[in-house]
Design a protein around this motif. Sequence first.
Motif, PDB file in Angstrom:
ATOM      1  N   SER A 249      -6.286  -5.799   7.241  1.00 14.21           N
ATOM      2  CA  SER A 249      -5.890  -6.007   5.850  1.00 14.21           C
ATOM      3  C   SER A 249      -6.498  -4.949   4.934  1.00 14.21           C
ATOM      4  CB  SER A 249      -6.328  -7.396   5.373  1.00 14.21           C
ATOM      5  OG  SER A 249      -7.734  -7.517   5.424  1.00 14.21           O
ATOM      6  N   GLU A 250      -5.763  -4.617   3.871  1.00 16.00           N
ATOM      7  CA  GLU A 250      -6.228  -3.683   2.858  1.00 16.00           C
ATOM      8  C   GLU A 250      -7.049  -4.442   1.809  1.00 16.00           C
ATOM      9  OE1 GLU A 250      -5.744  -0.436   2.490  1.00 16.00           O
ATOM     10  OE2 GLU A 250      -4.107   0.101   3.840  1.00 16.00           O
ATOM     11  N   THR A 251      -7.941  -3.725   1.139  1.00 19.25           N
ATOM     12  CA  THR A 251      -8.654  -4.302   0.012  1.00 19.25           C
ATOM     13  C   THR A 251      -7.728  -4.318  -1.201  1.00 19.25           C
ATOM     14  OG1 THR A 251     -10.788  -3.479   0.811  1.00 19.25           O
ATOM     15  CG2 THR A 251     -10.639  -4.063  -1.524  1.00 19.25           C
ATOM     16  N   VAL A 252      -7.533  -5.478  -1.787  1.00 17.96           N
ATOM     17  CA  VAL A 252      -6.631  -5.613  -2.936  1.00 17.96           C
ATOM     18  C   VAL A 252      -7.431  -5.398  -4.212  1.00 17.96           C
ATOM     19  CG1 VAL A 252      -5.118  -7.176  -4.201  1.00 17.96           C
ATOM     20  CG2 VAL A 252      -5.099  -7.166  -1.700  1.00 17.96           C
TER      21      VAL A 252
ATOM     22  N   VAL B  12      -0.799 -21.988 -15.084  1.00 15.54           N
ATOM     23  CA  VAL B  12      -1.474 -20.725 -14.777  1.00 15.54           C
ATOM     24  C   VAL B  12      -2.523 -20.935 -13.691  1.00 15.54           C
ATOM     25  CG1 VAL B  12      -3.097 -19.029 -15.685  1.00 15.54           C
ATOM     26  CG2 VAL B  12      -1.052 -19.586 -16.978  1.00 15.54           C
ATOM     27  N   HIS B  13      -3.313 -21.990 -13.834  1.00 22.10           N
ATOM     28  CA  HIS B  13      -4.366 -22.245 -12.844  1.00 22.10           C
ATOM     29  C   HIS B  13      -3.768 -22.634 -11.484  1.00 22.10           C
ATOM     30  CE1 HIS B  13      -7.989 -21.808 -15.293  1.00 22.10           C
ATOM     31  NE2 HIS B  13      -7.306 -22.346 -16.290  1.00 22.10           N
ATOM     32  N   GLN B  14      -2.683 -23.386 -11.495  1.00 25.69           N
ATOM     33  CA  GLN B  14      -2.024 -23.726 -10.231  1.00 25.69           C
ATOM     34  C   GLN B  14      -1.457 -22.480  -9.566  1.00 25.69           C
ATOM     35  OE1 GLN B  14       0.804 -26.713 -11.404  1.00 25.69           O
ATOM     36  NE2 GLN B  14      -0.751 -28.301 -11.695  1.00 25.69           N
ATOM     37  N   LEU B  15      -0.874 -21.590 -10.365  1.00 26.44           N
ATOM     38  CA  LEU B  15      -0.344 -20.342  -9.819  1.00 26.44           C
ATOM     39  C   LEU B  15      -1.470 -19.499  -9.236  1.00 26.44           C
ATOM     40  CD1 LEU B  15       2.051 -18.366  -9.444  1.00 26.44           C
ATOM     41  CD2 LEU B  15       1.513 -17.459 -11.716  1.00 26.44           C
ATOM     42  N   ALA B  16      -2.593 -19.409  -9.953  1.00 24.75           N
ATOM     43  CA  ALA B  16      -3.726 -18.632  -9.454  1.00 24.75           C
ATOM     44  C   ALA B  16      -4.239 -19.207  -8.134  1.00 24.75           C
ATOM     45  CB  ALA B  16      -4.836 -18.609 -10.496  1.00 24.75           C
ATOM     46  N   ASP B  17      -4.311 -20.528  -8.020  1.00 31.97           N
ATOM     47  CA  ASP B  17      -4.755 -21.145  -6.768  1.00 31.97           C
ATOM     48  C   ASP B  17      -3.792 -20.824  -5.626  1.00 31.97           C
ATOM     49  OD1 ASP B  17      -6.953 -22.253  -7.989  1.00 31.97           O
ATOM     50  OD2 ASP B  17      -6.027 -24.227  -8.305  1.00 31.97           O
ATOM     51  N   THR B  18      -2.492 -20.894  -5.919  1.00 32.94           N
ATOM     52  CA  THR B  18      -1.479 -20.595  -4.904  1.00 32.94           C
ATOM     53  C   THR B  18      -1.599 -19.153  -4.425  1.00 32.94           C
ATOM     54  OG1 THR B  18       0.091 -22.210  -5.792  1.00 32.94           O
ATOM     55  CG2 THR B  18       1.006 -20.411  -4.491  1.00 32.94           C
ATOM     56  N   VAL B  19      -1.731 -18.236  -5.365  1.00 31.13           N
ATOM     57  CA  VAL B  19      -1.828 -16.815  -5.010  1.00 31.13           C
ATOM     58  C   VAL B  19      -3.132 -16.545  -4.266  1.00 31.13           C
ATOM     59  CG1 VAL B  19      -2.014 -14.484  -5.954  1.00 31.13           C
ATOM     60  CG2 VAL B  19      -0.333 -16.082  -6.896  1.00 31.13           C
ATOM     61  N   ARG B  20      -4.217 -17.164  -4.706  1.00 29.29           N
ATOM     62  CA  ARG B  20      -5.510 -16.952  -4.053  1.00 29.29           C
ATOM     63  C   ARG B  20      -5.474 -17.427  -2.601  1.00 29.29           C
ATOM     64  NH1 ARG B  20      -8.127 -19.641  -7.382  1.00 29.29           N
ATOM     65  NH2 ARG B  20      -8.504 -17.983  -8.893  1.00 29.29           N
ATOM     66  N   ASN B  21      -4.821 -18.542  -2.347  1.00 31.55           N
ATOM     67  CA  ASN B  21      -4.701 -19.033  -0.972  1.00 31.55           C
ATOM     68  C   ASN B  21      -3.934 -18.046  -0.103  1.00 31.55           C
ATOM     69  OD1 ASN B  21      -6.103 -21.394  -1.528  1.00 31.55           O
ATOM     70  ND2 ASN B  21      -4.264 -22.580  -1.961  1.00 31.55           N
ATOM     71  N   SER B  22      -2.843 -17.502  -0.641  1.00 36.62           N
ATOM     72  CA  SER B  22      -2.067 -16.512   0.115  1.00 36.62           C
ATOM     73  C   SER B  22      -2.883 -15.261   0.356  1.00 36.62           C
ATOM     74  CB  SER B  22      -0.780 -16.163  -0.642  1.00 36.62           C
ATOM     75  OG  SER B  22       0.080 -17.282  -0.719  1.00 36.62           O
ATOM     76  N   LEU B  23      -3.636 -14.832  -0.663  1.00 36.88           N
ATOM     77  CA  LEU B  23      -4.447 -13.628  -0.534  1.00 36.88           C
ATOM     78  C   LEU B  23      -5.566 -13.830   0.488  1.00 36.88           C
ATOM     79  CD1 LEU B  23      -4.662 -10.782  -1.619  1.00 36.88           C
ATOM     80  CD2 LEU B  23      -6.082 -11.651  -3.491  1.00 36.88           C
ATOM     81  N   ASN B  24      -6.166 -15.002   0.493  1.00 39.29           N
ATOM     82  CA  ASN B  24      -7.204 -15.291   1.487  1.00 39.29           C
ATOM     83  C   ASN B  24      -6.637 -15.276   2.894  1.00 39.29           C
ATOM     84  OD1 ASN B  24      -9.167 -15.553  -0.474  1.00 39.29           O
ATOM     85  ND2 ASN B  24      -8.977 -17.784  -0.630  1.00 39.29           N
TER      86      ASN B  24
ATOM     87  N   SER C 282       0.854  -1.178   0.000  1.00 41.66           N
ATOM     88  CA  SER C 282       0.000   0.000   0.000  1.00 41.66           C
ATOM     89  C   SER C 282       0.891   1.228   0.000  1.00 41.66           C
ATOM     90  CB  SER C 282      -0.915   0.017   1.229  1.00 41.66           C
ATOM     91  OG  SER C 282      -1.705   1.193   1.265  1.00 41.66           O
ATOM     92  N   GLY C 283       0.742   2.063  -1.024  1.00 42.03           N
ATOM     93  CA  GLY C 283       1.560   3.263  -1.092  1.00 42.03           C
ATOM     94  C   GLY C 283       3.046   2.991  -1.131  1.00 42.03           C
ATOM     95  N   GLY C 284       3.435   1.856  -1.677  1.00 41.29           N
ATOM     96  CA  GLY C 284       4.852   1.523  -1.772  1.00 41.29           C
ATOM     97  C   GLY C 284       5.412   0.820  -0.561  1.00 41.29           C
ATOM     98  N   SER C 285       4.585   0.574   0.472  1.00 44.63           N
ATOM     99  CA  SER C 285       5.034  -0.145   1.668  1.00 44.63           C
ATOM    100  C   SER C 285       4.478  -1.557   1.647  1.00 44.63           C
ATOM    101  CB  SER C 285       4.553   0.568   2.938  1.00 44.63           C
ATOM    102  OG  SER C 285       5.140   1.841   3.059  1.00 44.63           O
ATOM    103  N   CYS C 286       5.348  -2.532   1.853  1.00 48.31           N
ATOM    104  CA  CYS C 286       4.944  -3.936   1.854  1.00 48.31           C
ATOM    105  C   CYS C 286       4.253  -4.264   3.174  1.00 48.31           C
ATOM    106  CB  CYS C 286       6.158  -4.836   1.647  1.00 48.31           C
ATOM    107  SG  CYS C 286       5.741  -6.587   1.485  1.00 48.31           S
ATOM    108  N   LEU C 287       3.010  -4.734   3.087  1.00 53.66           N
ATOM    109  CA  LEU C 287       2.227  -5.066   4.275  1.00 53.66           C
ATOM    110  C   LEU C 287       2.206  -6.554   4.576  1.00 53.66           C
ATOM    111  CD1 LEU C 287      -0.907  -2.833   3.569  1.00 53.66           C
ATOM    112  CD2 LEU C 287       1.172  -2.215   4.811  1.00 53.66           C
ATOM    113  N   PHE C 288       2.423  -7.361   3.542  1.00 53.36           N
ATOM    114  CA  PHE C 288       2.314  -8.813   3.704  1.00 53.36           C
ATOM    115  C   PHE C 288       3.130  -9.485   2.614  1.00 53.36           C
ATOM    116  CE2 PHE C 288       0.235 -12.648   2.030  1.00 53.36           C
ATOM    117  CZ  PHE C 288       0.196 -13.452   3.152  1.00 53.36           C
ATOM    118  N   THR C 289       3.765 -10.569   2.947  1.00 53.25           N
ATOM    119  CA  THR C 289       4.457 -11.355   1.922  1.00 53.25           C
ATOM    120  C   THR C 289       4.446 -12.817   2.316  1.00 53.25           C
ATOM    121  OG1 THR C 289       6.501 -11.647   0.662  1.00 53.25           O
ATOM    122  CG2 THR C 289       6.744 -11.031   2.971  1.00 53.25           C
ATOM    123  N   ARG C 290       4.433 -13.645   1.298  1.00 53.01           N
ATOM    124  CA  ARG C 290       4.441 -15.084   1.527  1.00 53.01           C
ATOM    125  C   ARG C 290       5.130 -15.755   0.350  1.00 53.01           C
ATOM    126  NH1 ARG C 290      -1.053 -18.591   2.907  1.00 53.01           N
ATOM    127  NH2 ARG C 290      -0.162 -19.804   4.630  1.00 53.01           N
ATOM    128  N   ALA C 291       6.043 -16.646   0.632  1.00 48.70           N
ATOM    129  CA  ALA C 291       6.711 -17.427  -0.422  1.00 48.70           C
ATOM    130  C   ALA C 291       6.078 -18.801  -0.466  1.00 48.70           C
ATOM    131  CB  ALA C 291       8.198 -17.535  -0.137  1.00 48.70           C
TER     132      ALA C 291
END
Length: 272
Positions: free
Chosen positions: A213-216, A193-205, A127-136
């Motif tokens: 949390s901010e609205t993405v 692509v679908h596996q990547l989307a599932d991975t990202v969606r899980n992290s986002l959830n 948000s505004g250039g500041s990292c609020l959350f990260t997950r590998a």
Amino acid sequence: VRVGIANQRIVVRTLDLPPLTDEKAIASAVKVEAPDHIPMPIDEAVLDHRSLGVVETAGGPRTRVVVVAVRREMVERYADAIRAAGLKIEGVDLSAFALVRAMASSGDDAGVLYVHAAGLTNVAVASGGSCLFTRAAAGGLDSIVQTLAERRGLTLEHAEQWIGHVGLETPLDAVDGDGEVVAATRVVLEEGVHQLADTVRNSLNFYRMQQNSETVSRAVLTGPAAVIGGFAASFAAALGMPVDAAVVGHAADTADPGRLAIAAGLAVESVE
């Protein structure tokens, strides 16, 4: 050297503290609050924090900080290897922080999702250039290449070349090469692509479950996957969110070199 670390065992949390402005007071408050939010023994962890300033919350003004914790032995392994190579460590940071610094513009809106797809999938919310959350997370472009190599009996180098050659936007009958390999490559890419989307969606959830949390609203795709034709558009459709690909065009003299390096799969600390 500066070291950027992306690892599934790194913990990042956003805390809302009393409205403090003095750095020493903020540091003291972090030491008190962090043990309740960090799932590892604090005496075995390297802990750092960054203040995002005072924000308005439902409970009134609060000082928001990002807290990062990693087990000390993990950092020490990197440090030992670097020193053994005869190098001096200037600093250790999260790869996601370097990613956000390189990609975010001064006018960035709140809730931007950054996805760096390479060996790992590095997800960050800023948000505004500041990292609020990260997950590998496990997976990424390397796993797509590995899958194609195993299915078609290719070397990893050849599989990577086929991935870039076939892409996801050119009709299959217009792609040069062995038809069976071309078709297999397209299938593997679509699955990836679908596996990547599932991975990202899980992290986002997981991020959305956090109280502050901010609205993405949109996503930015970086790393080697961003230069594959049609990958970003397919990823956007699978994720259900607008996705910009951090891809630069031709000569570096007409492009932001920081963005060029990120698109190539590198983390940039600074550009001079």
